[in-house]
Structures are given as structure tokens and as C-alpha cells.
Write a protein that holds these residues in place. Structure first.
Motif, PDB file in Angstrom:
ATOM      1  N   HIS A 188       1.080  -0.955   0.363  1.00 12.91           N
ATOM      2  CA  HIS A 188       0.352   0.048   0.257  1.00 12.91           C
ATOM      3  C   HIS A 188       0.931   1.111  -0.198  1.00 12.91           C
ATOM      4  N   TRP A 189       0.761   1.823  -1.235  1.00 13.48           N
ATOM      5  CA  TRP A 189       0.990   3.525  -0.677  1.00 13.48           C
ATOM      6  C   TRP A 189       0.161   4.819  -1.289  1.00 13.48           C
ATOM      7  N   ILE A 190       0.774   5.844  -0.300  1.00 14.94           N
ATOM      8  CA  ILE A 190       0.011   7.396  -0.818  1.00 14.94           C
ATOM      9  C   ILE A 190       1.597   8.045  -1.306  1.00 14.94           C
ATOM     10  N   ARG A 200       2.006  12.307  -3.679  1.00 15.78           N
ATOM     11  CA  ARG A 200       1.438  13.068  -4.168  1.00 15.78           C
ATOM     12  C   ARG A 200       1.456  12.762  -5.485  1.00 15.78           C
ATOM     13  N   THR A 216      -3.206  13.502  -5.082  1.00 14.84           N
ATOM     14  CA  THR A 216      -3.162  12.373  -3.864  1.00 14.84           C
ATOM     15  C   THR A 216      -3.260  11.091  -4.588  1.00 14.84           C
ATOM     16  N   ALA A 217      -2.388  10.247  -5.070  1.00 14.30           N
ATOM     17  CA  ALA A 217      -2.490   8.996  -4.842  1.00 14.30           C
ATOM     18  C   ALA A 217      -2.679   7.854  -3.810  1.00 14.30           C
ATOM     19  N   ARG A 218      -3.263   7.072  -4.037  1.00 20.25           N
ATOM     20  CA  ARG A 218      -3.406   5.513  -3.247  1.00 20.25           C
ATOM     21  C   ARG A 218      -3.506   4.602  -4.117  1.00 20.25           C
ATOM     22  N   ALA A 246      -3.209   0.884  -4.044  1.00 17.36           N
ATOM     23  CA  ALA A 246      -2.686  -1.386  -3.373  1.00 17.36           C
ATOM     24  C   ALA A 246      -2.606  -1.950  -3.895  1.00 17.36           C
ATOM     25  N   TYR A 269      -6.720   1.989  -6.916  1.00 15.60           N
ATOM     26  CA  TYR A 269      -6.018   2.909  -7.134  1.00 15.60           C
ATOM     27  C   TYR A 269      -7.265   4.352  -7.086  1.00 15.60           C
ATOM     28  N   GLU A 270      -6.832   5.279  -6.514  1.00  9.78           N
ATOM     29  CA  GLU A 270      -7.253   5.979  -5.747  1.00  9.78           C
ATOM     30  C   GLU A 270      -7.215   7.127  -6.242  1.00  9.78           C
ATOM     31  N   GLU A 294      -7.630  11.123  -5.340  1.00 11.13           N
ATOM     32  CA  GLU A 294      -8.010  12.615  -5.017  1.00 11.13           C
ATOM     33  C   GLU A 294      -7.741  14.394  -5.131  1.00 11.13           C
ATOM     34  N   LYS A 319     -11.214   6.103  -9.278  1.00 10.24           N
ATOM     35  CA  LYS A 319     -10.852   5.183  -8.958  1.00 10.24           C
ATOM     36  C   LYS A 319     -10.978   4.100 -10.346  1.00 10.24           C
TER      37      LYS A 319
END
Length: 95
Positions: free
Chosen positions: A12-14, A16, A31-33, A35, A49-50, A52, A60
């Protein structure tokens, strides 16, 4: 999956990111999330992936990766909240 190179993506990563301008919208910071997790005894890699922007999720993605032992190809099916649904898998090779 049964190819250990795909296993390196599990996690999992978060972070920019900079979104390029496209027909789907203006470019800008997001901002990317991200997994990745393995399914079916490691034969499949699932990607979520999402992105924001300005406090709202604007994209998404749900993707599924597999490795074909017989031809050595990776296959990916990509689905996203903008409405993209593949008619066939994207095929690639690890060089």
C-alpha cells in the motif's frame, strides 16, 4: 501470478502525483492511494487506485493482472470510474 516480479508490487502506498491534462480533465496535483494484493494462491494480482484532487476523489481504478506461464505474457484488465471497460486484456512482457 506465479512470477515473483509481480509480487514486488504487493503493498500500500500514498503519495503526491501530477496529473497531465487530458480529455478527461485539467491537469494538476493529486494525492494517490495505491494498493496491490495477491489472490488465488498468488496467481492473480489485484490493483486498486484512487486519485484525490481538491479534497474529492476524481478517479478510481480496479485492475487485475495475471501471468501466462505458457507464453510468458502479462495480462491486465483495467476498469475505472470514468467508464473505461476493456474488451480484451492489455498484454505486455517484462524486459
Amino acid at each position: 501470478m506465479h512470477d515473483n516480479r509481480l509480487r514486488t508490487l504487493v503493498g500500500h502506498w500514498i503519495g503526491r502525483e501530477l496529473i497531465a491534462a487530458s480529455k478527461w480533465g485539467a491537469g494538476g496535483n493529486a494525492t494517490a492511494r495505491i494498493a496491490f494484493h495477491a489472490e488465488f494462491d498468488g496467481r492473480i494480482l489485484v490493483h486498486d487506485y484512487e486519485a484525490e484532487r481538491e479534497g474529492k476523489v476524481w478517479l478510481k481504478v480496479h485492475a487485475v493482472f495475471s501471468f501466462d506461464v505458457q507464453d510468458g505474457a502479462y495480462r491486465m484488465f483495467w476498469f475505472d470510474s470514468l467508464g473505461y471497460s476493456p474488451s480484451q486484456a492489455a498484454i505486455g512482457y517484462w524486459n
